[in-house]
Scaffold this active site. Structure first.
Site, PDB file in Angstrom:
ATOM      1  N   HIS A   9       0.798  -1.228   0.000  1.00  0.00           N
ATOM      2  CA  HIS A   9       0.000   0.000   0.000  1.00  0.00           C
ATOM      3  C   HIS A   9       0.836   1.286   0.000  1.00  0.00           C
ATOM      4  O   HIS A   9       0.420   2.280  -0.618  1.00  0.00           O
ATOM      5  CB  HIS A   9      -0.963  -0.006   1.184  1.00  0.00           C
ATOM      6  CG  HIS A   9      -2.064  -1.015   1.033  1.00  0.00           C
ATOM      7  ND1 HIS A   9      -3.131  -0.837   0.172  1.00  0.00           N
ATOM      8  CD2 HIS A   9      -2.253  -2.220   1.613  1.00  0.00           C
ATOM      9  CE1 HIS A   9      -3.938  -1.881   0.240  1.00  0.00           C
ATOM     10  NE2 HIS A   9      -3.425  -2.744   1.109  1.00  0.00           N
ATOM     11  N   GLU A  27      -8.979   4.278  -6.196  1.00  0.00           N
ATOM     12  CA  GLU A  27      -8.120   4.589  -7.344  1.00  0.00           C
ATOM     13  C   GLU A  27      -8.921   5.254  -8.456  1.00  0.00           C
ATOM     14  O   GLU A  27      -8.551   5.201  -9.619  1.00  0.00           O
ATOM     15  CB  GLU A  27      -7.447   3.314  -7.870  1.00  0.00           C
ATOM     16  CG  GLU A  27      -8.362   2.300  -8.506  1.00  0.00           C
ATOM     17  CD  GLU A  27      -8.951   1.300  -7.531  1.00  0.00           C
ATOM     18  OE1 GLU A  27      -9.413   0.243  -7.989  1.00  0.00           O
ATOM     19  OE2 GLU A  27      -8.961   1.570  -6.312  1.00  0.00           O
TER      20      GLU A  27
END
Length: 355
Positions: free
Chosen positions: A226, A256
């Site tokens: 991440h 995203e």
């Protein structure tokens, strides 16, 4: 169905999902908990979502508040409330000043009237009376002018203090509407801007919504972790922002996923800008300068819909999202404009932010 009705029709669906999740975890249905679950639901803060999921099915209020505090969800609200209290206090003080000034002017006006009556009264014609009346009037005038100057100074000072509070409020709102990772506008700001599109019907034909999604982003997170994913998100955001005009609205609306609202351009011009953006990102290197690891190429898919092709914000978002789905289904790394006949197996919902 009009815009307001369409918006209301969509809200219970998402609100129901969030409420169901809260009920499943035994969470009290209070505003601050709803805000926490809303932020987790839209996915703009993956760390928050992970922390919330880690609590399991029986989270305590203390644990929920700790997560909210850790991710700074409520401090802006408290700051705004404090600023609001300051403004009320300043306005109250200003009102008292003006009332005092009014009282002073009323007294001065009465004195003017009494002095005028004394001077014009034929029975009061002695030189001493006239002299005393003029002296009294002169002193009263000086006092009133001095009091007025002090009042003006106080009003100016309070106005400056209120302007400072206003600037603080503007800053709080900017922070509340900004995504902390990418520094773009967040979902909250996007919802407001999306609604505003339909306030000016004459511009719908030259207003386009673009929904953008990073291709295979889960693979990036799973492969590199991440922290790397967050850096890539920030870089993609920077490329999107830098590839478009400064007046173009750009927001991060999900994990995203990004959204762009382009005003003043035809569909063809919007497509040209999207393709320029897509190619620019495709050519951007994503490499760790220290380790030499190459994370790229990173590409995006884009779905486009002009506001004139939809009747309200919800439909506009849905059609742009369907176009995005079509772009991904056609092989990713491409831009597609919504067309009648495009379908999608599921539709993500759009929701006005509710506190």
């Amino acid at each position: 169905m009009n815009t307001a009705t369409a918006q209301k029709a969509q809200i219970p669906d998402i609100a129901g999902q969030i409420t169901y999740a809260m009920r499943t975890m035994g969470v009290a249905p209070i505003p601050r908990n709803y805000e926490l679950f809303y932020e987790a639901y839209i996915g703009s803060n993956p760390a928050l979502s992970r922390d919330l999921a880690a609590l399991g099915n029986r989270a305590t209020q203390e644990e929920l508040d700790a997560i909210s505090s850790q991710h700074s969800l409520h401090h802006q609200t408290k700051a705004i409330e404090t600023a609001h209290t300051k403004i009320i206090g300043e306005l109250d003080g200003l009102l008292r000043l003006l009332k005092q000034e009014q009282t002073s002017l009323d007294s001065y006006n009465r004195l003017l009237g009494e002095t005028y009556n004394r001077i014009t009264n034929k029975n009061n014609n002695s030189a001493d009376l006239l002299r005393n009346a003029i002296t009294l009037l002169s002193e009263a005038t000086d006092d009133t002018m001095a009091h007025g100057e002090k009042t003006v100074e106080s009003v100016v000072r309070k106005s400056q203090e209120m302007d400072q509070v206003r600037r603080e409020l503007d800053e709080y709102k900017r922070i509340a509407n900004t995504d902390s990772l990418t520094r773009l506008a967040n979902r909250r700001a996007f919802d407001e801007r999306l609604i505003a599109i339909y306030d000016t019907p004459i511009t719908l034909a030259v207003t386009g919504l673009v929904v953008i999604d990073i291709d295979h982003f889960k693979r990036i997170n799973d492969t590199y972790g991440h922290p790397v994913g967050d850096k890539i998100l920030a870089t993609v955001a920077s490329v999107i922002r830098g590839s478009l005009r400064k007046d173009v609205f750009v927001a991060r609306i999900g994990g995203e996923e990004f959204a762009v609202i382009i005003d003043g351009n035809t569909e063809e011009e919007v497509m040209q800008q999207c393709e320029r953006l897509r190619r620019g990102l495709e050519a951007t290197p994503f490499k760790n300068s220290k380790t030499g690891v190459n994370y790229g190429p990173v590409t995006i898919s884009l779905g486009i819909c002009m506001a004139s092709a939809a009747s309200d914000p919800g439909e506009l978002y849905s059609k742009a999202d369907i176009a995005l789905y079509s772009a991904k289904n056609a092989g990713r790394n491409r831009s597609m404009v919504f067309e009648d006949g495009m379908t999608k197996d599921f539709q993500k919902s759009w929701l006005i932010y509710k506190r």
